[in-house]
Enzyme design. Structure first.
Site, short mmCIF file in Angstrom:
data_model
loop_
_atom_site.label_atom_id
_atom_site.label_comp_id
_atom_site.label_asym_id
_atom_site.label_seq_id
_atom_site.Cartn_x
_atom_site.Cartn_y
_atom_site.Cartn_z
N ASP D 229 51.84 14.30 24.28
CA ASP D 229 52.95 14.25 23.32
C ASP D 229 53.98 15.34 23.54
OD1 ASP D 229 51.72 12.08 22.14
OD2 ASP D 229 50.68 13.28 20.64
N ALA D 230 54.07 15.85 24.77
CA ALA D 230 54.97 16.97 25.02
C ALA D 230 56.05 16.66 26.04
CB ALA D 230 54.16 18.18 25.47
#
Lengths: 285, 285, 285, 285
Positions: D229-230
């Site tokens: 999720d980065a």
């Protein structure tokens, strides 16, 4: 999930109504799971939506309406509607050529998001028959001309009656509905207009928005009344645009708005959370 | 920070303009720090905003306009404006009785957010004199009646001229500006209208929005033209409301919108990022 | 306007509470002008805010609290608070160097938008003294160092007590409040954090947002608890950004968010429409 | 519509690049129909997207890349990508059990909104096979266990290669993609995360949002990198909630966000308007 009764009402405001109604349900062993009320202090009208589980309710399901009429509605001059959660409303969709709203609603329907039945889709053009077929929903074609309009609408209304349709959704249906049908479905025809009403009433609102140079466009879902684009508004939303957006880009951004706004309005209607009063709506939370 | 030149231009689109203009700046040792351009393919107009540091620019500051006119503007049929970052525009504020927009702008001014000078505030009512005094800005009272309007406006215009005012901000100024003043400040009078234009043109838009039962209200900042509330829109924004909001609540929520929308528009104008064309604006990023 | 009583309460949910409380007010001739209630079905808690005119109320103003405690609070295990509209809460503002939130609140205060008193402004820096002076509000300087922090806070708390301050607003106050003060003002210290919490907790959130490349930034107003930036959230809002926005531009756009979000939260608090429960808030409409 | 070339590039900023590139296209009789450029003054990087009609372009289509490399890319240290509008990118969709994003994309695809081909849908669960069938798109089932994950992914990658897939869309695919696949599709796997990242990374973000008591929820579409999720964010949007919204209601409101945000990101990718640099994106207008 337990079956619930949903009661929507409005009446001239006076002290004690809220207490009496909630008391009525509580002492008859109804378990209130939802209550929202609102007083319009300008018109002095009390509005209420209350929902309760009827499993242990003393009054039989088929007599609640009668009892409530006798005990409260007459006393307070109430108008009320009573619904039960185990009765699915029946909804017809009217379309023309644009598929985005239709796809959006059928996707939700297929995924089980909505407590509704959609027995049929009606169109004045054959273009979207393939969409109906993908979802296995009967599609009826009623081509409309100036000459046959009244007649075709009558045929549509017979079909709607035959299927016990409760309400109609105009999913970018490009025909003005005539009075006979509007009066048969008062506050039960939901339209999506592709502008932020009351701006850009009528045809080609994206072109008009482009001409005016607005920085935000919108979409509006409302109940259809005999005055064009002037019925009670259920839901609106907007999206930001810039001078770089062409009319085609407005149409494209607008489609996303239209389908979301229409589906939100339809959901509120299905959940019995809309109460139209005069030319406005109370939207219960 | 180095002094920059800001050039805004538009002309009929044709190949090579962008390349030529950027080349002109680059070969004359201007360091381009900003460029935004846009082609309106409907009208076939090329719009551009370019900003460059002039420290090492070969062409003297006071001759750039002349050179650009000769070399490019005539060739391409351009209209252009040239600004320098070390020249602060002078802005006058017109108010009546409502203080929120005035406070908002003076707070920004005092905090040094805006590269502008505000030599004076003009009002047709004495109510906000205390605000002007809090911020140490001269306040001039010009009461307006039907009879004295043209005369008072002339006096205002003399005052504006005396202070070399470049543009005017109507911060909820409750008077229609007459043609003589509008024509003296073309696209240089910024108004805030308390509705999502073109919905609810004219007086009492919050009352009209309440009557219509909209679910969203807005505010619009635009240049004033001789047609009421119909000038080029600079900025708009909206906020969601519900049936529970009274007219008073709309006014209250609207005030927050108005001041933010107006201040955004004024900032864009100060930064020379607005180019009005016909009845629309190009807002450079 | 008639004086009203405002009652906020919560207790374990059970049938009949709503009916009993509204009945209590109605039979004692209180005219209910506002009612909002909500049941948290996860925690099984009933929340309610009710407001009524006390002109003809049978129970004397100074005995309502006592009667309500005896008749209902004990019976239902309620926690409740009772306020009267003719008692203005007293609010202190803490600031450091940034003026935008302070100006925004003082503009509202001066315009009479808020039913509150602001007897004083406290700061750890002298920078904003001029703002306090413009609005004629006493300004107290308490410079903070690591060594003197506890002592200075004690002096501040004495000053707050002396002025009967009910709640504190941290308007971009750049100091962590220590436990002693937080515990003295439980859910009565309102902070504005310049991010969309829980994203970007702690210092320099705009820099962190820039680094992460988010497309939207936000601001969050919350009650201060002993865990940093983790207290009950009252209000949040966001604004869209692009890759073109520098950190300075985020700061600039963020300021507009911060002041509006903080002022909305403060208004809700002043109007007694916030009920904090565990680490969340119920915001009455 | 004439075929266009789309050139995306970035390089260390220096004077003259923009002029040279636009000049190169213009003198070779390319008609520029789109230009957007941006300078990151922090990293000192110049970014540009330019699109021109190649009908009369002097340089043959299949040699443009080579010429540009020789003439400019080496000189300026550019990284660039060249696309032609008559080549449709091929996109694979990965799904698990939730249908809303899949329906939304297939509706757009069927309506001809996107210039893309979708040769196949891959899933780790059989649940959505019926959706693929409704739209006549081959559906491949690859059940994933801890033991078979690497092997199944390899089989998936062979299938993707066989169909010349250019990029992958994870439409609520509930499996972490392993490094081998991410590295095979750098910045070419688009995910939708059901929170306003970086808030609520990881599983069950709606539950986490509910627990934290936020007043707004969001959705984020980003390129998948090896850190969960980065990756670079392409698009985000938010919707307002209240204390009344249950987790189920957050899920429901969130679904509408997710599908719109994902489809916006996919459209930007298809139109070659996203340029990922380090861990951020430049989104051309």
């Amino acid at each position: 999930m337990n079956t619930t009764a949903k009661l929507l009402l409005h009446c001239p405001d006076q002290p004690g109504i809220l207490a009496e109604v909630t008391n009525f349900i509580t002492i008859n062993r109804g378990n209130i799971i939802y209550l929202d009320q609102y007083v319009d202090h300008v018109e002095n009208i009390f509005f209420m939506r209350i929902e309760w589980e009827i499993k242990d309710f003393f009054i039989p399901k088929d007599k609640i309406e009668d009892y409530f009429e006798t005990l409260y509605a007459q006393k307070y001059g109430m108008k009320f509607r009573l619904y039960f959660s185990d009765v699915k409303p029946k909804m017809a969709i009217f379309v023309s050529k644009l598929s985005h709203c239709l796809f959006d609603m059928l996707a939700r329907y297929t995924a089980g998001e909505w407590n509704v039945e959609i027995p049929l889709i009606i169109s004045n053009h054959p273009d979207l028959q393939h969409v109906a077929e993908r979802f296995g929903i009967p599609f009826y074609l009623f081509p409309i001309t100036k000459e046959n309009k009244m007649e075709q609408e009558k045929a549509e209304m017979e079909l709607l009656a035959k299927h016990n349709i409760n309400f109609i959704v105009l999913a970018r249906y490009m025909q003005v509905i005539s009075e006979q049908m509007i009066e048969a479905y008062p506050n039960r025809i939901i339209n999506i207009h592709h502008s932020f009403l009351p701006a850009f009433i009528g045809a080609k609102p994206y072109h008009a928005a482009f001409e005016r140079g607005v920085k935000i466009i919108g979409a509006t879902s409302h109940y259809v009344t005999t005055e064009l684009d002037a019925g009670p508004i259920i839901e609106q939303d907007v999206v930001r645009i810039t001078h770089k957006d062409t009319v085609q880009e407005l149409v494209s951004k607008g489609k996303d708005l239209e389908k979301i706004v229409l589906s939100r309005a339809v959901r509120k209607h299905i959940e019995r959370k809309v109460l139209a009063y005069k030319n406005k709506t109370v939207i219960f939370s």
